[in-house]
Design an enzyme around this catalytic site. Structure first.
Site, PDB file in Angstrom:
ATOM      1  N   SER A   1       0.863  -1.182   0.000  1.00 48.70           N
ATOM      2  CA  SER A   1       0.000   0.000   0.000  1.00 48.70           C
ATOM      3  C   SER A   1       0.896   1.228   0.000  1.00 48.70           C
ATOM      4  O   SER A   1       1.681   1.414  -0.928  1.00 48.70           O
ATOM      5  CB  SER A   1      -0.946  -0.040   1.207  1.00 48.70           C
ATOM      6  OG  SER A   1      -1.855   1.044   1.164  1.00 48.70           O
TER       7      SER A   1
ATOM      8  N   HIS B   1      -2.618  -0.873  -3.315  1.00 51.81           N
ATOM      9  CA  HIS B   1      -3.705   0.090  -3.136  1.00 51.81           C
ATOM     10  C   HIS B   1      -3.370   1.360  -3.908  1.00 51.81           C
ATOM     11  O   HIS B   1      -2.326   1.974  -3.685  1.00 51.81           O
ATOM     12  CB  HIS B   1      -3.889   0.417  -1.652  1.00 51.81           C
ATOM     13  CG  HIS B   1      -4.225  -0.790  -0.823  1.00 51.81           C
ATOM     14  ND1 HIS B   1      -3.983  -0.860   0.535  1.00 51.81           N
ATOM     15  CD2 HIS B   1      -4.791  -1.977  -1.161  1.00 51.81           C
ATOM     16  CE1 HIS B   1      -4.374  -2.026   0.994  1.00 51.81           C
ATOM     17  NE2 HIS B   1      -4.872  -2.724  -0.018  1.00 51.81           N
TER      18      HIS B   1
ATOM     19  N   ASP C   1      -4.511  -4.608   5.870  1.00 57.21           N
ATOM     20  CA  ASP C   1      -4.923  -5.495   4.791  1.00 57.21           C
ATOM     21  C   ASP C   1      -3.842  -6.555   4.563  1.00 57.21           C
ATOM     22  O   ASP C   1      -2.655  -6.253   4.565  1.00 57.21           O
ATOM     23  CB  ASP C   1      -5.138  -4.688   3.502  1.00 57.21           C
ATOM     24  CG  ASP C   1      -5.745  -5.527   2.395  1.00 57.21           C
ATOM     25  OD1 ASP C   1      -6.501  -6.469   2.696  1.00 57.21           O
ATOM     26  OD2 ASP C   1      -5.474  -5.213   1.213  1.00 57.21           O
TER      27      ASP C   1
END
Length: 206
Positions: free
Chosen positions: A26, A53, A146
């Protein structure tokens, strides 16, 4: 090199070899992925799936950016395509990426998972279900958590889990959450991860 003692494979018989690698990142991930792919080199014998992401407005850029750092073919994943060895498949912004046991990729615009889409958890869970002990999951830099549930799924099916060392990661949230599950086999500085992936996929297990 810092490494956790590999966890038992929970009764799964060891496969001849690994079949697929999935990587999640991310915040700070473009740099992290660039370093990983650059040090990974050419001729990878398995497909590599990536969840990063991204702001949806920058969806067409990431494959081009990463392609400049690696000799491996790098592309945005397409729904229904077959994952091939030596190709890097990146989840398009705003789409979850999943894989089945035949290596067929699926894109989904279903609900956000823990506020993100694509979700590392969904990718890793599909990887675990499809490949079991033949799967490698890797968590790089990123904020949030995540991927933590997903690495737990991969390990529970006998797969192998790698995390960037949270102490040296640009953003420690995601790798730290993964490590805290107890499912991580290797905790490594970013620059050492590619060599471990290479060693795993190129060594036939007994």
């Amino acid at each position: 090199m810092t490494a956790h003692t590999p966890a038992p494979d929970h009764g799964h018989s060891a496969p001849d070899n690994f079949a697929i690698v999935a990587v999640a990142s991310s915040a700070g991930g473009i740099h992290g992925l660039s370093v990983l792919l650059e040090t990974l080199g050419d001729g990878l014998s398995v497909p590599l799936l990536i969840v990063q992401h991204l702001d949806p407005r920058h969806g067409t850029v990431i494959a081009d950016v990463l392609a400049r750092r690696t000799p491996l073919r790098t592309k945005l994943a397409q729904d229904g395509e077959q994952a091939r060895p030596g190709v890097v498949y990146i989840a398009p912004p705003n789409h979850h990426l999943l894989v089945d046991a035949d290596g067929v990729l699926t894109l989904s615009s279903s609900e956000l998972v823990h506020f993100v889409r694509p979700s590392a958890d969904l990718l890793f869970e599909s990887l675990a279900g499809a490949y079991g002990p033949r799967a490698i999951a890797c968590v790089l830099t990123g904020s949030g958590f995540d991927g933590a549930m997903g690495v737990d799924a991969v390990k529970s099916r006998g797969g192998t889990v790698i995390a960037e060392d949270p102490r040296t990661a640009e953003f420690r949230g995601m790798p730290e959450a993964a490590v805290e599950t107890g499912a991580v086999d290797f905790v490594l500085p970013l620059e050492e991860i590619a060599a471990v992936i290479r060693g795993l996929v190129e060594t036939k297990r007994q």
